[in-house]
Design a protein around this motif. Structure first.
Motif, PDB file in Angstrom:
ATOM      1  N   PHE A   1      38.925  -9.409   6.576  1.00 46.41           N
ATOM      2  CA  PHE A   1      38.172  -8.414   7.556  1.00 46.41           C
ATOM      3  C   PHE A   1      37.494  -7.275   7.956  1.00 46.41           C
ATOM      4  N   ASN A   2      38.398  -6.445   6.898  1.00 51.59           N
ATOM      5  CA  ASN A   2      37.767  -5.731   6.453  1.00 51.59           C
ATOM      6  C   ASN A   2      36.877  -5.251   5.553  1.00 51.59           C
ATOM      7  N   LEU A   3      37.003  -6.095   4.457  1.00 55.03           N
ATOM      8  CA  LEU A   3      35.765  -5.982   4.077  1.00 55.03           C
ATOM      9  C   LEU A   3      34.703  -6.744   4.416  1.00 55.03           C
ATOM     10  N   ALA A   4      34.879  -7.712   5.167  1.00 63.44           N
ATOM     11  CA  ALA A   4      33.758  -8.331   6.124  1.00 63.44           C
ATOM     12  C   ALA A   4      33.086  -7.738   6.800  1.00 63.44           C
ATOM     13  N   THR A   5      33.494  -7.081   7.527  1.00 67.36           N
ATOM     14  CA  THR A   5      33.342  -5.810   8.725  1.00 67.36           C
ATOM     15  C   THR A   5      32.565  -4.900   8.097  1.00 67.36           C
TER      16      THR A   5
ATOM     17  N   ALA B   1      39.025   3.870  11.449  1.00 69.52           N
ATOM     18  CA  ALA B   1      38.553   2.784  12.343  1.00 69.52           C
ATOM     19  C   ALA B   1      39.636   1.287  10.638  1.00 69.52           C
ATOM     20  N   TRP B   2      39.342   0.945   9.046  1.00 69.45           N
ATOM     21  CA  TRP B   2      40.001   0.204   9.223  1.00 69.45           C
ATOM     22  C   TRP B   2      41.922   0.007   9.437  1.00 69.45           C
ATOM     23  N   ILE B   3      42.350   1.001  10.135  1.00 70.02           N
ATOM     24  CA  ILE B   3      43.475   1.036  10.413  1.00 70.02           C
ATOM     25  C   ILE B   3      44.291  -0.043  11.183  1.00 70.02           C
TER      26      ILE B   3
ATOM     27  N   GLU C   1      37.319  10.576  19.735  1.00 70.74           N
ATOM     28  CA  GLU C   1      37.803  10.718  19.035  1.00 70.74           C
ATOM     29  C   GLU C   1      38.447  12.430  19.216  1.00 70.74           C
ATOM     30  N   ARG C   2      38.078  13.223  19.407  1.00 75.22           N
ATOM     31  CA  ARG C   2      38.780  14.255  20.410  1.00 75.22           C
ATOM     32  C   ARG C   2      40.085  14.090  20.396  1.00 75.22           C
ATOM     33  N   ALA C   3      40.369  12.940  21.239  1.00 73.08           N
ATOM     34  CA  ALA C   3      41.930  12.373  21.896  1.00 73.08           C
ATOM     35  C   ALA C   3      42.759  12.291  20.428  1.00 73.08           C
ATOM     36  N   PHE C   4      41.793  11.846  19.538  1.00 75.92           N
ATOM     37  CA  PHE C   4      43.176  11.219  18.108  1.00 75.92           C
ATOM     38  C   PHE C   4      42.693  11.692  16.790  1.00 75.92           C
ATOM     39  N   VAL C   5      41.989  12.351  16.302  1.00 74.19           N
ATOM     40  CA  VAL C   5      41.164  12.801  14.882  1.00 74.19           C
ATOM     41  C   VAL C   5      40.953  14.109  15.451  1.00 74.19           C
ATOM     42  N   THR C   6      41.076  14.707  13.791  1.00 70.11           N
ATOM     43  CA  THR C   6      40.884  15.742  13.598  1.00 70.11           C
ATOM     44  C   THR C   6      40.444  16.012  12.394  1.00 70.11           C
ATOM     45  N   ASN C   7      39.256  16.322  11.400  1.00 70.85           N
ATOM     46  CA  ASN C   7      38.940  16.916  10.405  1.00 70.85           C
ATOM     47  C   ASN C   7      39.117  15.706   9.492  1.00 70.85           C
ATOM     48  N   ASN C   8      38.578  14.466  10.318  1.00 70.66           N
ATOM     49  CA  ASN C   8      39.229  12.070   9.535  1.00 70.66           C
ATOM     50  C   ASN C   8      40.450  12.731   9.379  1.00 70.66           C
ATOM     51  N   LYS C   9      40.959  12.884  10.243  1.00 66.99           N
ATOM     52  CA  LYS C   9      43.103  12.308  10.079  1.00 66.99           C
ATOM     53  C   LYS C   9      43.300  12.677  11.898  1.00 66.99           C
ATOM     54  N   ILE C  10      43.918  11.640  11.609  1.00 65.63           N
ATOM     55  CA  ILE C  10      45.073  11.370  13.028  1.00 65.63           C
ATOM     56  C   ILE C  10      45.493  12.645  13.296  1.00 65.63           C
TER      57      ILE C  10
END
Length: 893
Positions: free
Chosen positions: A557-561, A569-571, A43-52
């Motif tokens: 798949f996203n709905l089922a999981t 994560a849905w991305i 997450e530290r590598a990819f995400v900041t404030n819930n955005k990539i």
């Protein structure tokens, strides 16, 4: 509430209420994880404030470009390893590419094979006769082989002209199993003639060579066939399509031909595409799928071709319309830059092309010739089909009815899945479903606006490039299309929703959910579009169905999981499920761009080719970018990233203005002109000469006519012919065929010394009889070169009631003037014809009709004058000028 930067949220900012009384903030399973849990390494590598993080956006976009270049393009250009003569002992029943290549070189060595030329009427027939004699010497015990030279005359309607032919030739070979008494034949066709000045290696010498090698393998083989096979080497396709009409309407074997494999070309090399099937005979596609070794087929190409998006025609139409013969139409289309030019040479055709097409044709001939359906094909006329290959790996084929069912089921499944997702969004956000649906409606409208805005922007740039005199800058470097048109298209797709998100914030709908909502709306849009196209009977609707299918799989798949509840994560499932349709669309679109980019070089000066490319870009972008580009909103600095796409466009526009963007290159990417050294003579009502002039009649084939203005001799004297088009019949020009007829307004005229001509066309009145007070009959005969045109315009209130030509123009009340194209092969006897005209008042003191005669010496380079040669040599090296002397003369009767 803590505002520490390590607090994990899903695009929710702290509420302005100091007491934090908003009940939505209590739904921690939706918008919060553990407030004080620190992000992991990923997450530290990819995400900041819930955005990539923003710098991953170039990686994201480059990923799709890499898929295109690393997988889709190689798959499109893949060719099998060619077999050589040394391999023949090991593979006695296999097609040998080297032998086909040798056949082609022998054919091309004859020179341009224009109808009426010695190369076409004598040399080619002698070549085929020698080839068949060699086959007879190696004939096995299974087959008999027969050959016939057909000489035929006839006429038919081809688009806007009457197409007449006299003594044109076909060379026909029939191989028959010795133990078969079948009267149902398979017909395999290609043409050995070429355009004036063209070697015709790709069009259609390569297919002729492949047919010869196919015959050789078959007659030596011990594998018997159930039905005979007729191989038609037709000698007048470029005229156009005359020899196929002669065969199917007059040849002794024609009535037994129950199915067809037509082999043609709009390029030189590459794989052959199956672009027409049937019609209404799905069994042919079943046989194709079962037999073919290297599939390449497209329903989209079929529907585009049949709706005249492609400026060509093939013999397939003649066999279908005049013989009711169902079949398969296949053609090479790679490297259309050299099509119908003097650079269409054997050297540029890879040997793998012969192996690819040869393997397919040989297997297909064996499959269909052994098919029980050939006994009575009428029993198997069961409707249209939907067909397409997947990356050249395998063929997908199903009936039109199955396609309708599939489109409807998948579209409805997508709509239901999106509807269920809306319901879960409402439940998880703690709001009423009506509010989510209202938000979805607004988002749907925004998405529609985005699609239209993107398309408008793309077409605006196409118009702008033309206004800046920079059309076709992508003609050689096609990658410029990515920057010039795809980037602004994707900018339009992305910026409208981005602005909508920016100006309509809602704490109950974080950005991850709003982007999902946007994607759902795009899915709904495509689903509705698919249903509309399906209702309209457009089989190509399957192209939208495929992307809907994969998006729906990811959504389910996203709905089922329950990944749809997460911010990011849905991305991952969404991207994974987007890869297969993207690869398919990239492969498909690359094939269309490879085909159509060279074609824009012969669409004529009246068409802005950039708009055609824009139309393809919008279609492809809707499929490839519709589910990809909205994800950019999930990155930090999303609007800056989106606007950077316009920066790429600006860079490409600058490159387009440099020599890099100049469209043409000598020998490989040429500009086309038709140039006739012409003498025009006009007579008045008393048949006294009222005007005579000589010059060079130029018909540009693409938009950039002005590109030669600094090179061509006397180009400053060039005149447009608008005044002649208003005052003279058909602009007073020796129009060669129906395409010239349509493009005549773009013609240019440069005064020049008189040409050297052969025997000019002469129409002689044999008799003139008044058969009633109001009717008069002219019996005439026409003599002249082997390519002529007749232009007939009734005058002074007269109408043509009957004639000896094809009666369709009279029966259908075509608007005069009438255009009759006439050519002959081995016999140049005068053409006899008659006309009957009617005038209500019965006053025949004034002329009843004007007759224009054009003559073309299109295989007589010995008639080129020194001035004409000097003029042609003044064209830059990147120009291919198809040139010959011509005459035009009018008379009144």
């Amino acid at each position: 509430m803590s505002t520490d930067k390590n607090v994990r949220r899903r695009n929710i900012t702290p509420t302005s209420d100091p007491q934090n009384t908003d009940p939505l903030l209590n739904q921690r399973h939706l918008y919060f994880d553990d407030e004080f849990q620190k992000p992991n390494c990923c997450e530290r590598a990819f995400v900041t404030n819930n955005k990539i993080k923003w710098y991953w956006a170039p990686v994201f976009l480059s990923f799709w470009v890499l898929l295109y270049y690393a997988i889709a393009i190689p798959a499109y250009h893949s060719l099998p390893t060619p077999l050589t003569i040394k391999d023949e002992a090991k593979y006695p029943d296999r097609f040998i590419a080297e032998r086909a290549e040798m056949n082609l070189r022998q054919l091309v060595d004859l020179g341009p094979r224009v109808v009426g030329s010695r190369a076409n009427e004598l040399g080619a027939v002698k070549f085929f006769t020698g080839s068949v004699q060699k086959m007879r010497a190696d004939l096995g015990s299974v087959f008999d082989i027969e050959a016939d030279v057909q000489v035929a005359s006839g006429s038919y309607i081809h688009w806007e002209m009457i197409n007449m032919y006299q003594s044109i030739q076909n060379y026909v070979v029939k191989i028959s199993p010795k133990d078969s008494n079948s009267t149902s034949y398979l017909l395999v066709n290609s043409h050995y003639d070429s355009v004036p000045g063209g070697p015709g290696a790709g069009d259609d010498g390569a297919m002729v060579a492949i047919m010869l090698e196919t015959i050789r393998v078959l007659v030596k083989s011990k594998k018997a066939l159930r039905h005979p096979v007729v191989f038609l080497f037709n000698g007048a396709e470029e005229n156009p399509l005359q020899a196929s009409h002669a065969f199917i309407t007059q040849h002794k074997w024609a009535k037994n031909c129950k199915a067809l494999i037509n082999l043609d070309s709009a390029g030189s090399g590459g794989r052959e595409i199956l672009f027409q099937s049937g019609p209404n005979h799905p069994w042919l596609m079943k046989r194709y799928r079962r037999a073919i070794k290297h599939p390449y087929a497209s329903t989209i190409a079929e529907e585009m071709f049949q709706r005249h998006f492609i400026p060509s025609d093939t013999d397939f139409r003649i066999f279908r319309d005049h013989g009711a013969v169902p079949g398969l139409d296949m053609a090479h289309q790679y490297n259309g830059y050299v099509y119908h030019t003097r650079y269409d040479l054997p050297e540029i055709i890879p040997r793998g092309t012969f192996q690819n097409t040869g393997d397919n044709v040989l297997a297909l001939v064996r499959e269909i010739a052994n098919a029980p359906e050939l006994d009575d094909t009428s029993k198997y006329a069961e409707g249209h089909t939907v067909f397409f290959d997947v990356m050249g790996w395998f063929l997908v084929f199903y009936s039109e009815t199955e396609g309708i069912i599939l489109n409807v089921i998948i579209s409805l499944a997508a709509i239901c899945s999106c509807g269920y997702s809306f319901k879960l969004m409402a439940a998880n956000a703690g709001v009423k479903l009506q509010k989510v649906l209202k938000r979805a409606l607004h988002t749907f409208i925004v998405q529609i606006i985005a699609v239209f805005a993107a398309g408008i922007l793309c077409f605006f740039l196409g118009i702008l490039m033309d206004l800046m005199h920079l059309p076709m800058s992508w003609f050689t470097h096609s990658w410029l299309i990515l920057g010039l048109y795809f980037c602004p298209l994707f900018f339009g797709f992305a910026i409208v929703p981005a602005l909508y998100f920016h100006f309509t914030p809602d704490v109950r709908f974080p950005i991850g959910h709003r982007v999902q909502l946007l994607l759902h709306c795009h899915c709904l849009f495509l689903s509705l579009l698919t249903l509309v196209l399906t209702i309209c009977g457009i089989r190509s609707a399957f192209i939208f169905m495929l992307t809907i299918l994969f998006y729906t799989v990811a959504l389910i798949f996203n709905l089922a999981t329950k990944l749809h509840n997460s911010e990011l994560a849905w991305i991952i499932p969404h991207i994974v499920c987007s890869v297969p349709p993207f690869l398919f669309y990239a492969y498909l679109s690359h094939g269309f761009f490879v085909t159509f980019i060279p074609m824009t070089g012969r669409f004529g000066a009246g068409v802005n080719p950039d708009l055609i490319i824009c139309a393809f870009t919008v279609s492809v972008g809707l499929l490839t970018g519709g589910f990809m580009i909205p994800v950019l909103n999930m990155f930090r600095k999303s609007k800056t990233i989106i606007c950077s796409l316009l920066g790429i466009t600006l860079i490409c526009m600058i490159l387009a203005a440099t020599p890099l963007g100049f469209p043409y290159r000598p020998e490989t990417n040429v500009q086309r002109f038709s140039v006739l050294h012409t003498k025009r003579t006009f007579h008045d009502a008393n048949n006294n000469v009222r005007r005579v002039e000589s010059g060079y009649f130029l018909l540009p084939q693409d938009r950039r006519t002005y590109s030669v203005k600094k090179h061509v001799l006397n180009v400053t004297l060039a005149q447009n012919l608008h005044k002649d088009c208003e005052s003279e019949m058909l602009c007073g020009l020796p129009l060669y065929n129906h395409r010239w007829h349509k493009a005549r307004a773009s013609s240019l005229w440069i005064p020049a010394p008189e040409p050297v001509l052969g025997t000019v066309p002469v129409a002689k009145v044999i008799s003139k009889k008044q058969i009633s007070p109001n009717k008069i009959r002219y019996e005439m005969q026409l003599s002249g070169p082997d390519h002529m045109g007749l232009f007939i315009q009734p005058l002074n209130g007269a109408t043509i009631t009957d004639w000896s030509f094809h009666r369709t123009p009279l029966r259908m009340n075509w608007k005069p003037p009438f255009f009759v194209y006439f050519s002959y092969g081995v016999n140049g006897d005068p053409l006899k014809f008659w006309l009957e005209l009617e005038r209500n008042k019965g006053d025949w003191t004034q002329p009843a009709f004007e007759l224009g005669l054009s003559g073309h010496w299109n295989h007589h380079e010995e008639l080129f004058t020194p001035d004409f040669r000097k003029f042609l040599n003044s064209f830059p090296k990147y120009v291919d000028a198809t040139a010959w002397p011509a005459s035009y003369e009018t008379w009144h009767y």
